[in-house]
Design a protein around this motif. Sequence first.
Motif, PDB file in Angstrom:
ATOM      1  N   LYS A   1       0.836  -1.118   0.143  1.00 30.44           N
ATOM      2  CA  LYS A   1       0.131  -0.099   0.019  1.00 30.44           C
ATOM      3  C   LYS A   1       0.984   1.245   0.037  1.00 30.44           C
ATOM      4  N   ASP A   2       1.934   1.168   0.692  1.00 28.15           N
ATOM      5  CA  ASP A   2       2.790   2.465   0.785  1.00 28.15           C
ATOM      6  C   ASP A   2       3.717   2.867  -0.446  1.00 28.15           C
ATOM      7  N   ILE A   3       3.927   1.269  -0.980  1.00 28.31           N
ATOM      8  CA  ILE A   3       4.644   1.742  -2.510  1.00 28.31           C
ATOM      9  C   ILE A   3       3.594   2.398  -3.456  1.00 28.31           C
ATOM     10  N   LEU A   4       2.468   1.768  -3.523  1.00 23.45           N
ATOM     11  CA  LEU A   4       1.557   2.145  -4.294  1.00 23.45           C
ATOM     12  C   LEU A   4       1.242   3.804  -4.149  1.00 23.45           C
ATOM     13  N   ALA A   5       0.873   4.051  -2.892  1.00 18.97           N
ATOM     14  CA  ALA A   5       0.680   5.464  -2.664  1.00 18.97           C
ATOM     15  C   ALA A   5       1.593   6.452  -2.998  1.00 18.97           C
ATOM     16  N   THR A   6       2.933   6.169  -2.832  1.00 20.00           N
ATOM     17  CA  THR A   6       4.009   6.979  -3.294  1.00 20.00           C
ATOM     18  C   THR A   6       4.082   7.180  -4.677  1.00 20.00           C
ATOM     19  N   CYS A   7       3.551   6.143  -5.589  1.00 18.94           N
ATOM     20  CA  CYS A   7       3.659   6.159  -6.960  1.00 18.94           C
ATOM     21  C   CYS A   7       2.502   6.914  -7.575  1.00 18.94           C
TER      22      CYS A   7
ATOM     23  N   ASN B   1       0.013  13.168  -6.126  1.00 16.36           N
ATOM     24  CA  ASN B   1      -0.378  14.290  -6.877  1.00 16.36           C
ATOM     25  C   ASN B   1       0.764  15.174  -7.441  1.00 16.36           C
ATOM     26  N   ASP B   2       1.700  15.381  -6.452  1.00 17.12           N
ATOM     27  CA  ASP B   2       2.823  16.005  -6.733  1.00 17.12           C
ATOM     28  C   ASP B   2       3.849  15.138  -7.576  1.00 17.12           C
ATOM     29  N   HIS B   3       4.026  15.376  -8.797  1.00 21.36           N
ATOM     30  CA  HIS B   3       4.910  14.467  -9.639  1.00 21.36           C
ATOM     31  C   HIS B   3       6.324  14.364  -9.333  1.00 21.36           C
ATOM     32  N   LYS B   4       6.629  15.585  -8.756  1.00 25.61           N
ATOM     33  CA  LYS B   4       8.180  15.692  -8.399  1.00 25.61           C
ATOM     34  C   LYS B   4       8.389  14.791  -7.064  1.00 25.61           C
ATOM     35  N   ALA B   5       7.387  14.646  -6.303  1.00 23.60           N
ATOM     36  CA  ALA B   5       7.424  13.616  -5.011  1.00 23.60           C
ATOM     37  C   ALA B   5       7.494  12.152  -5.287  1.00 23.60           C
ATOM     38  N   ARG B   6       7.222  11.632  -6.588  1.00 23.77           N
ATOM     39  CA  ARG B   6       7.052  10.504  -6.746  1.00 23.77           C
ATOM     40  C   ARG B   6       8.351   9.618  -6.799  1.00 23.77           C
TER      41      ARG B   6
END
Length: 280
Positions: free
Chosen positions: A243-249, A252-257
């Motif tokens: 769940k954590d990995i999916l959430a980071t992907c 909404n802020d694309h620079k934070a992915r």
Amino acid sequence: VVCAVYRASWHGAIVAAKIVRCLSEELFQWSVDEGRLAMSVVHPNVVKTVQMGVDLAECYFKDGVELDAVHVLWILQEYCDRGTLVDAVERGCMRTHRHIHAPPDMMAVYRTLKDIADGMAAIHAKGIVHCDLNGRNVMLTASDSDPRGYVAKVADFGLARMCHGEEMAPCKTFGTISHLPPELLKDQILSAAGDVWAFGVIMWEMVSGYRAHLEKSKEGIEVLVMSGKGAMTPPAHVPQAYKDILATCMLNDHKARPTFEELRGMFELAILEEGSETFS
């Protein structure tokens, strides 16, 4: 563009032959670029492009009217005999047994996602953005050396383009609508981070067993994603790490992915942890 794919033989090896008939110089150049970009990436988790060539001035008929096809392009690629990732998910191949309600086989899921991340890391390392990463553009091919019996490979560079940093996309729906990120739909920003968002959608599909946004209209998907509510939540029974990995992907802020290089490390760790739990 009129395109068809055939099973063919090339110097004794079985290959996939993609025949593209281009009715304009612009479309022809786009298709040539696809072949060149595909040939530039050599990696075990990217479908290998063996050869490409051009036939000139073939006549093409549509509705009984003869048209001049500017060029006919053929691209020979590695033949993947286990079909697409979408087909495998819908057949229940990513589950502990083949039933849509069976729990996901997390080791198979993690290994398959690591394959994709490995392939995408190689693509991004070349300065290429895929622009259409989805389950139909991930192929599976048999492997006796892998415990799953197959490996996953990223395919189809039809919309891929060179992109260092960020640039403006030619249109906001550039790719498969169900996998498009908010920055592309809102501001036409094209970057490697958009591929990571699409990867997050694949992650959701693999454990849910369903295609993303299947019952929503194109307009409905656009409104949802542009409103900042497009991130997808996996089923409750999957591991928290997943769940954590999916959430980071799907931030909404694309620079934070995360990058695919970072995702490779995340899945390596997840595979180790899943293995230790299996044998504990």
